[in-house]
Write a protein that holds these residues in place. Structure first.
Motif, short mmCIF file in Angstrom:
data_model
loop_
_atom_site.label_atom_id
_atom_site.label_comp_id
_atom_site.label_asym_id
_atom_site.label_seq_id
_atom_site.Cartn_x
_atom_site.Cartn_y
_atom_site.Cartn_z
N TRP A 218 0.84 -1.19 0.00
CA TRP A 218 0.00 0.00 0.00
C TRP A 218 0.88 1.24 0.00
N SER A 220 0.52 5.50 1.07
CA SER A 220 -0.37 6.41 1.79
C SER A 220 0.22 7.80 1.90
N TYR A 231 -4.91 6.75 0.74
CA TYR A 231 -4.15 5.54 0.45
C TYR A 231 -4.61 4.88 -0.84
N SER A 241 -9.74 7.56 0.92
CA SER A 241 -9.38 8.37 2.08
C SER A 241 -10.23 8.02 3.30
#
Length: 273
Positions: A218, A220, A231, A241
């Motif tokens: 991921w 962010s 993210y 978000s």
């Protein structure tokens, strides 16, 4: 059972925290039963800080009162970055059992080696700059740039932590200052797109990838002023978000949700007429 491991987060005071693996260089102190009340495990430290501190000053004081230990002896150590809504940032590393706090003026952190080494290593790239390199005579000929960005010719492009540190430092320091948070978030993701690690580069030819690779799972960005976490994931490139301002913390005590509903990226067909 509640998950206890918080890799990164943002609290209601605008304090952001995150951990990064720090193999081969960090070493925590040993566990002392007499200090149990003030001891926290490394993988619980982000949650402990976000639950106890409002700004970088609080974090510094908290570090002085807490003993950090590892849970699994053979596991990698980690180091941490902290930022508050004033823009102050620090890095915390445990070297030979002692806490070392570094002011992070550039706002960049990757993995090993230590933060001070990474900052010193930037001097190897003193010739790099944003924009285009000027043409200049070279014996009987003239050397000229091929196109935009030639001032950063030689910027390392591999996925090792030192190279990612250098690349991130130059990209974020050359980024423009935007008027809105949304513009800044989009710029942050444009920069972070350069640090996606494809799964295949981690494994030798013919080696089967593991189920949970250390590739980019991921990405962010935290808006510490407006208290919003943005993210995207390896399975869905759309930016999502979580707005802390829309959560009633007096009513919501604990809630968890998966980053993705399913491990497949949705594909949207666009018809052009």
């Amino acid at each position: 059972e509640k998950p206890e491991f918080v890799a990164e987060g943002l609290n209601e005071k605008g304090l952001s925290a995150g951990l990064f693996y720090f193999p081969g260089y960090g070493r925590y102190g040993t566990y002392d039963p007499a200090l149990k009340a003030t001891t926290v495990a490394d993988l619980q430290f982000v949650a402990a800080v976000l639950g106890s501190c409002a700004d970088i000053g609080d974090v510094r004081r908290f570090i002085g009162k807490i003993h950090v230990v590892g849970i699994v002896p053979q596991a990698s150590t980690v180091h941490w970055r902290f930022a508050d809504n004033t823009g102050k940032q620090i890095v915390l590393e445990y070297i030979d059992g002692e806490a070392r706090i570094h002011d992070n003026l550039l706002g960049v952190l990757t993995n090993s080696p230590s933060f001070d080494w990474q900052m010193t290593n930037l001097n190897n790239y003193v010739n790099l700059h944003s924009g285009a390199a000027e043409s200049h005579p070279f014996g009987a000929v003239t050397l000229s740039q091929f196109g935009a960005g030639s001032g950063m010719l030689g910027l390392p492009g591999d996925v090792t932590p030192p190279s990612r540190f250098v690349r991130a430092a130059f990209m974020q320091t050359s980024a423009p200052q935007y008027a809105t948070a949304q513009q800044t978030v989009f710029e942050a993701f444009h920069i972070l797109n350069n640090f996606d690690i494809p799964i295949g580069v981690e494994f030798a030819s013919g080696q089967k990838p593991t189920d949970i690779p250390s590739a980019t799972q991921w990405t962010s960005a935290c808006d510490t002023r407006n208290l919003v976490v943005y993210y995207r994931t390896m399975y869905d490139s759309s930016i999502r978000s979580i707005d802390l301002g829309k959560i009633d913390f007096g009513r919501v005590t604990y809630r968890s949700a998966p980053l993705d509903a399913s491990p497949t990226q949705p594909v949207v067909e666009v018809t052009i007429r």
